[in-house]
Scaffold this motif. Structure first.
Motif, short mmCIF file in Angstrom:
data_model
loop_
_atom_site.label_atom_id
_atom_site.label_comp_id
_atom_site.label_asym_id
_atom_site.label_seq_id
_atom_site.Cartn_x
_atom_site.Cartn_y
_atom_site.Cartn_z
N LEU A 1 -8.82 -10.21 6.00
CA LEU A 1 -8.68 -9.22 4.67
C LEU A 1 -9.98 -9.15 4.15
O LEU A 1 -10.76 -9.87 4.18
CB LEU A 1 -7.77 -9.86 3.48
N THR A 2 -10.19 -7.81 3.76
CA THR A 2 -11.57 -7.39 3.10
C THR A 2 -11.39 -7.70 1.74
O THR A 2 -10.46 -8.22 1.15
CB THR A 2 -11.92 -5.92 3.35
N GLU A 3 -12.43 -7.58 0.83
CA GLU A 3 -12.49 -7.56 -0.37
C GLU A 3 -11.62 -6.82 -1.35
O GLU A 3 -11.07 -7.17 -2.50
CB GLU A 3 -13.97 -7.56 -1.06
N SER A 4 -11.25 -5.84 -0.75
CA SER A 4 -10.35 -4.94 -1.10
C SER A 4 -8.90 -4.94 -0.79
O SER A 4 -7.97 -4.39 -1.31
CB SER A 4 -10.90 -3.44 -0.76
N GLY B 1 0.70 -1.08 0.02
CA GLY B 1 -0.14 -0.01 -0.12
C GLY B 1 0.73 1.30 -0.05
O GLY B 1 0.43 2.37 -0.16
N TYR B 2 2.19 1.09 0.13
CA TYR B 2 3.02 2.21 0.13
C TYR B 2 3.68 2.50 -1.12
O TYR B 2 3.34 1.45 -2.14
CB TYR B 2 4.23 2.08 1.31
N PRO B 3 4.44 3.45 -1.23
CA PRO B 3 5.01 3.97 -2.88
C PRO B 3 5.54 3.02 -3.68
O PRO B 3 5.06 2.76 -4.95
CB PRO B 3 5.63 5.05 -2.65
N SER B 4 6.34 2.00 -3.14
CA SER B 4 6.95 0.86 -3.90
C SER B 4 6.20 -0.18 -3.98
O SER B 4 6.54 -1.08 -4.89
CB SER B 4 8.45 0.77 -3.38
N LEU B 5 5.29 -0.40 -3.25
CA LEU B 5 4.01 -1.49 -3.46
C LEU B 5 2.80 -1.12 -3.26
O LEU B 5 2.10 -1.25 -2.24
CB LEU B 5 4.28 -2.76 -2.17
N PRO B 6 2.39 -0.22 -4.15
CA PRO B 6 0.97 0.36 -4.22
C PRO B 6 -0.29 -0.72 -4.43
O PRO B 6 -1.17 -0.34 -4.02
CB PRO B 6 1.01 1.52 -5.18
N ASP B 7 0.09 -1.83 -4.77
CA ASP B 7 -1.13 -2.93 -5.25
C ASP B 7 -1.64 -3.60 -4.03
O ASP B 7 -0.76 -4.45 -3.30
CB ASP B 7 -0.61 -3.80 -6.13
N ARG C 1 -1.18 -9.51 -16.23
CA ARG C 1 -0.76 -10.95 -16.50
C ARG C 1 -0.06 -11.46 -15.86
O ARG C 1 -0.08 -12.74 -15.33
CB ARG C 1 -0.12 -10.82 -17.97
N ARG C 2 0.95 -10.94 -15.23
CA ARG C 2 1.93 -11.55 -14.02
C ARG C 2 1.27 -11.76 -12.78
O ARG C 2 1.47 -12.71 -12.10
CB ARG C 2 3.09 -10.46 -13.97
N ARG C 3 0.26 -10.85 -12.40
CA ARG C 3 -0.57 -11.23 -11.39
C ARG C 3 -1.47 -12.17 -11.32
O ARG C 3 -2.10 -12.85 -10.29
CB ARG C 3 -1.25 -10.01 -10.82
N GLY C 4 -1.87 -12.50 -12.69
CA GLY C 4 -2.99 -13.57 -12.99
C GLY C 4 -4.31 -13.00 -12.65
O GLY C 4 -5.05 -13.81 -12.32
N LEU C 5 -4.50 -11.76 -12.63
CA LEU C 5 -5.74 -10.94 -12.48
C LEU C 5 -6.36 -10.21 -13.87
O LEU C 5 -5.44 -10.17 -14.66
CB LEU C 5 -5.74 -10.30 -11.27
N SER C 6 -7.30 -10.00 -13.90
CA SER C 6 -8.16 -9.23 -15.20
C SER C 6 -7.49 -7.71 -14.95
O SER C 6 -7.10 -7.26 -14.06
CB SER C 6 -9.28 -8.95 -14.87
N LEU C 7 -7.32 -7.11 -16.41
CA LEU C 7 -6.98 -5.73 -16.37
C LEU C 7 -7.95 -5.03 -15.50
O LEU C 7 -7.65 -4.12 -14.92
CB LEU C 7 -7.03 -5.30 -17.92
N GLU C 8 -9.20 -5.27 -15.53
CA GLU C 8 -10.15 -4.54 -14.82
C GLU C 8 -10.00 -4.41 -13.54
O GLU C 8 -10.12 -3.53 -12.74
CB GLU C 8 -11.68 -5.00 -15.05
N THR C 9 -9.65 -5.56 -13.00
CA THR C 9 -9.19 -5.89 -11.47
C THR C 9 -8.10 -4.83 -11.01
O THR C 9 -8.11 -4.17 -10.17
CB THR C 9 -9.04 -7.46 -11.18
N PHE D 1 -3.43 -10.38 -0.44
CA PHE D 1 -3.95 -11.71 -0.54
C PHE D 1 -2.96 -12.88 -0.97
O PHE D 1 -3.07 -14.07 -0.44
CB PHE D 1 -4.90 -11.75 -1.87
N LEU D 2 -1.78 -12.41 -1.62
CA LEU D 2 -0.77 -13.30 -1.98
C LEU D 2 0.25 -13.56 -0.72
O LEU D 2 0.41 -14.61 -0.39
CB LEU D 2 0.21 -12.62 -3.06
N LEU D 3 0.37 -12.50 0.02
CA LEU D 3 1.02 -12.50 1.37
C LEU D 3 0.09 -13.49 2.46
O LEU D 3 0.90 -14.23 3.10
CB LEU D 3 1.28 -11.20 1.88
N ASP D 4 -1.07 -13.38 2.34
CA ASP D 4 -1.76 -14.08 3.35
C ASP D 4 -1.73 -15.49 2.96
O ASP D 4 -1.72 -16.41 3.89
CB ASP D 4 -3.47 -13.41 3.18
#
Length: 267
Positions: free
Chosen positions: A210-213, A184-190, A250-258, A195-198
């Motif tokens: 974790l919440t849905e966000s 959530g900080y500037p070098s890891l804003p996503d 693509r690398r996260r394995g998630l949709s562009l919209e997500t 979810f991956l760490l969890d």
């Protein structure tokens, strides 16, 4: 690995400047009063609450802008974002060795989360002032626990800086070797990286959900990476283009919209 801390162990690591900022107080006498009240509150509550941490130190190597972790013979990809503006164009993966080799500070990485007992956020609902004080102190305690944990990692648990001799003030000024970028900080804003760490850390062990966000509950929680490379430094990813957004999705394995939702502030 999970650890629990009594309040007297982590209170010295509190960065009070952020506590004053949260109250929007600048006058020195008012800051002195706030700190005295906060410290008295913490002494009164030291038998009631604890802070907690979960930690993993894993083998890792860089593959482009990804950090690939090897855990119990299984590889997990941790995608990172790269600056697209300025002269350096840094990425956290730059501070990890780009090949599998013998263990060193260049090809290992720490994953962590810290939290404060959830009661501090809601046990004082009947008193608005105590409620706000407790919530702000819980935030500071979670950060202080990350500071204390990182010191233990550097000197003992990972042990890449066993002879470090820094005061707490010097730690807060980041004079130590390596970095501790938080999600959530500037070098890891996503925030979706939580979810991956969890999945890797099982944050429920220390009471984090974790919440849905991707937000952590209790709110007084911190998660992120520990990187030991001597040249590692903090930076902000800043704005990214559609090309990197598509590649990252693509690398996260998630949709562009997500990914557009999670990285809206960087687009």
């Amino acid at each position: 690995m999970t650890l629990s801390y009594e309040l007297p162990e982590v209170v010295p690591y509190i960065n009070w400047a952020y506590y004053y900022h949260a109250w929007q107080v600048k006058q020195s006498d008012e800051r002195h009063r706030l700190r005295e009240e906060a410290e008295a509150f913490l002494v009164a509550q030291q038998e009631r609450y604890h802070t907690h941490a979960v930690l993993m130190i894993a083998q890792a190597y860089a593959d482009g802008d990804d950090i690939v972790l090897s855990i119990d013979g299984t590889e997990t990809t941790f995608p990172c974002l790269r600056q697209q503006h300025g002269q350096t164009c840094r990425c956290l993966a730059d501070f990890i060795a780009p090949q599998r080799c013998a263990p060193s500070v260049d090809n290992q990485i720490g994953l962590f989360a810290t939290s404060t007992d959830a009661g501090m956020e809601h046990d004082f609902d009947a008193d608005p002032y105590l409620k706000m004080m407790a919530q702000l102190l819980a935030d500071r305690l979670a950060e202080a626990t990350a500071e204390r944990l990182h010191e233990q990692v550097r000197k003992q648990l990972w042990g890449y800086a066993p002879n470090e001799q820094l005061s707490i003030g010097e730690m807060q000024q980041e004079h130590f070797q390596g970095i501790r970028p938080a999600v959530g900080y500037p070098s890891l804003p996503d925030a979706s990286l939580n979810f991956l760490l969890d999945r890797l850390l099982d944050m429920r062990q220390i009471g984090i959900t974790l919440t849905e966000s991707g937000a952590m509950r209790p709110h007084a929680s911190v998660s992120g990476l520990m990187i030991a490379h001597p040249s590692a430094c903090y930076f902000g990813v800043g704005k990214i283009g559609h090309d990197q957004l598509s590649d990252y999705a693509r690398r996260r394995g998630l949709s562009l919209e997500t990914m557009q939702k999670f990285l809206s502030a960087n687009l």
